[in-house]
Scaffold this active site. Structure first.
Site, PDB file in Angstrom:
ATOM      1  N   ILE A 129      -5.897  -6.015   0.809  1.00  0.00           N
ATOM      2  CA  ILE A 129      -4.531  -6.502   0.563  1.00  0.00           C
ATOM      3  C   ILE A 129      -3.461  -5.628   1.214  1.00  0.00           C
ATOM      4  O   ILE A 129      -2.274  -5.917   1.133  1.00  0.00           O
ATOM      5  CB  ILE A 129      -4.236  -6.648  -0.956  1.00  0.00           C
ATOM      6  CG1 ILE A 129      -4.507  -5.335  -1.707  1.00  0.00           C
ATOM      7  CG2 ILE A 129      -5.024  -7.803  -1.554  1.00  0.00           C
ATOM      8  CD1 ILE A 129      -4.103  -5.359  -3.176  1.00  0.00           C
TER       9      ILE A 129
ATOM     10  N   SER B 100      -2.725  -1.757   3.876  1.00  0.00           N
ATOM     11  CA  SER B 100      -3.233  -0.509   4.447  1.00  0.00           C
ATOM     12  C   SER B 100      -2.084   0.474   4.560  1.00  0.00           C
ATOM     13  O   SER B 100      -0.938   0.079   4.775  1.00  0.00           O
ATOM     14  CB  SER B 100      -3.861  -0.746   5.819  1.00  0.00           C
ATOM     15  OG  SER B 100      -2.933  -1.345   6.677  1.00  0.00           O
TER      16      SER B 100
ATOM     17  N   ASP C  44       8.606  11.540   0.584  1.00  0.00           N
ATOM     18  CA  ASP C  44       8.561  10.335   1.431  1.00  0.00           C
ATOM     19  C   ASP C  44       9.228   9.161   0.709  1.00  0.00           C
ATOM     20  O   ASP C  44       8.622   8.114   0.483  1.00  0.00           O
ATOM     21  CB  ASP C  44       7.128   9.989   1.832  1.00  0.00           C
ATOM     22  CG  ASP C  44       7.069   9.031   3.025  1.00  0.00           C
ATOM     23  OD1 ASP C  44       8.107   8.867   3.701  1.00  0.00           O
ATOM     24  OD2 ASP C  44       5.992   8.457   3.280  1.00  0.00           O
TER      25      ASP C  44
END
Length: 335
Positions: free
Chosen positions: A15, A17, A128
């Site tokens: 679903i 990556s 991040d």
């Protein structure tokens, strides 16, 4: 082929990556509940999944932190099994034609500030902060914004002594250049202030539809990072936030004024946006720009899923060797 991981989870279709592995839909064999299964090759040059799993364990119990069900090694893979969530804020931004209303941006700001403060309270910085790393929940949790992807997170202080990591320079850029703080571009060790500055750029990205340093032409990664830094540093905050409420200018100026070890005043920042929210006359009803669009897609997905369920169970040959389903369904909104 019936592939099982973690003893009681069945591996389903791919679903998504990430930079450090692939994400699959999984099912708890005992309960039938769907989960997300993240796989990373044990031969990966920079394995991060086991580290990330430990972070989820440390963050257990926080609102908007996915539940960790299991992690370990299965054959050639590091495996992490976590709560299945809905689409990312980047996906939803696209669904909304890449522009969000002020009301939606302010409701997101409130929740995202809470998530960042919670991560910081557990002695880590995320490093991040970007729209792809915030997802909405599913079903009853659809109004909750979840923080994910802690592979780059770093401990910024000792939990026992409260001693802060030392100030350093000459660091490579960690995170995503588009949202990175000015100090991160300058090679300064990241601390709490940098997560918050990155959030400021995310909010302006949602407000404006794009940031001035997007789409710059460059031949190398370093050249691109340098050009982004130059544009970011030469764009006054007042210009970046032009035509938007002054609170966004105040927010970014505050973030940039913080010193390396300073504890940010999260309550002040939340209050800044909440006061604006109520001054604009908005209702805190958790109705985002995408609420009805996403619900409609979700209903259509479930309807199609029910129609195809019977066919799928007896017709595995319909899938091609890559695991893709050529039946041409609606794009999935899971991560």
């Amino acid at each position: 082929m019936d592939v099982r991981v973690g003893g009681k989870y069945r591996l389903g279709r791919k679903i998504g990556s990430g930079s450090f592995g692939d994400i699959y839909l999984g099912t708890n064999i005992s309960t039938g509940d769907e989960v997300a299964i993240k796989l990373e090759s044990v031969r990966s040059r920079h394995p991060q999944l086991i580290y990330e799993s430990k972070l989820y364990k440390i963050l257990t119990g926080g609102i908007g932190i996915p539940t960790l069900y299991w992690y370990g090694i299965e054959g050639d893979y590091n495996v992490m099994i976590i709560e299945l969530l809905g689409p990312s804020l980047e996906d939803l931004f696209s669904i909304c034609n890449r522009k969000l209303s002020l009301k939606t941006v302010l409701m997101l700001a409130d929740q995202m500030l809470n998530r960042i403060e919670f991560v910081h309270s557990r002695h880590f910085i995320h490093r991040d902060i970007k729209p792809d790393n915030f997802l909405i929940g599913r079903g009853k949790k659809m109004s909750i914004v979840f923080a994910i992807d802690f592979g780059l997170a770093k401990k910024y202080r000792d939990p026992r002594t409260q001693s802060h990591i030392p100030y350093r320079e000459g660091k490579n850029l960690t995170g995503t250049a588009r949202y990175a703080s000015v100090n991160t571009h300058l090679g300064i060790e990241q601390s709490r202030r940098d997560d918050l500055e990155a959030l400021g750029y995310v909010l302006m990205y949602f407000n404006r539809g794009s940031l001035p340093w997007q789409g710059l032409k460059a031949t190398t990664k370093k050249d691109k990072y340098d050009k982004i830094m130059e544009k970011k540093m030469s764009t006054p905050i007042e210009v970046l936030c032009k035509q938007f409420p002054f609170e966004f200018i105040t927010y970014l100026n505050y973030c940039r004024s913080l010193r390396f070890e300073d504890r940010p005043d999260y309550s002040y920042l939340r209050r800044l946006f909440k006061d604006l929210f109520f001054r604009e006359g908005y209702q805190y009803d958790f109705i985002f720009d995408w609420t009805f669009l996403h619900a409609e897609r979700e209903r259509e997905r479930q309807r199609r899923s029910m129609v195809n369920q019977g066919a799928e169970s007896g017709n595995q040959w319909r899938r091609d060797a890559s695991g893709r389903d050529p039946l041409g369904r609606l794009p999935q909104l899971e991560p």
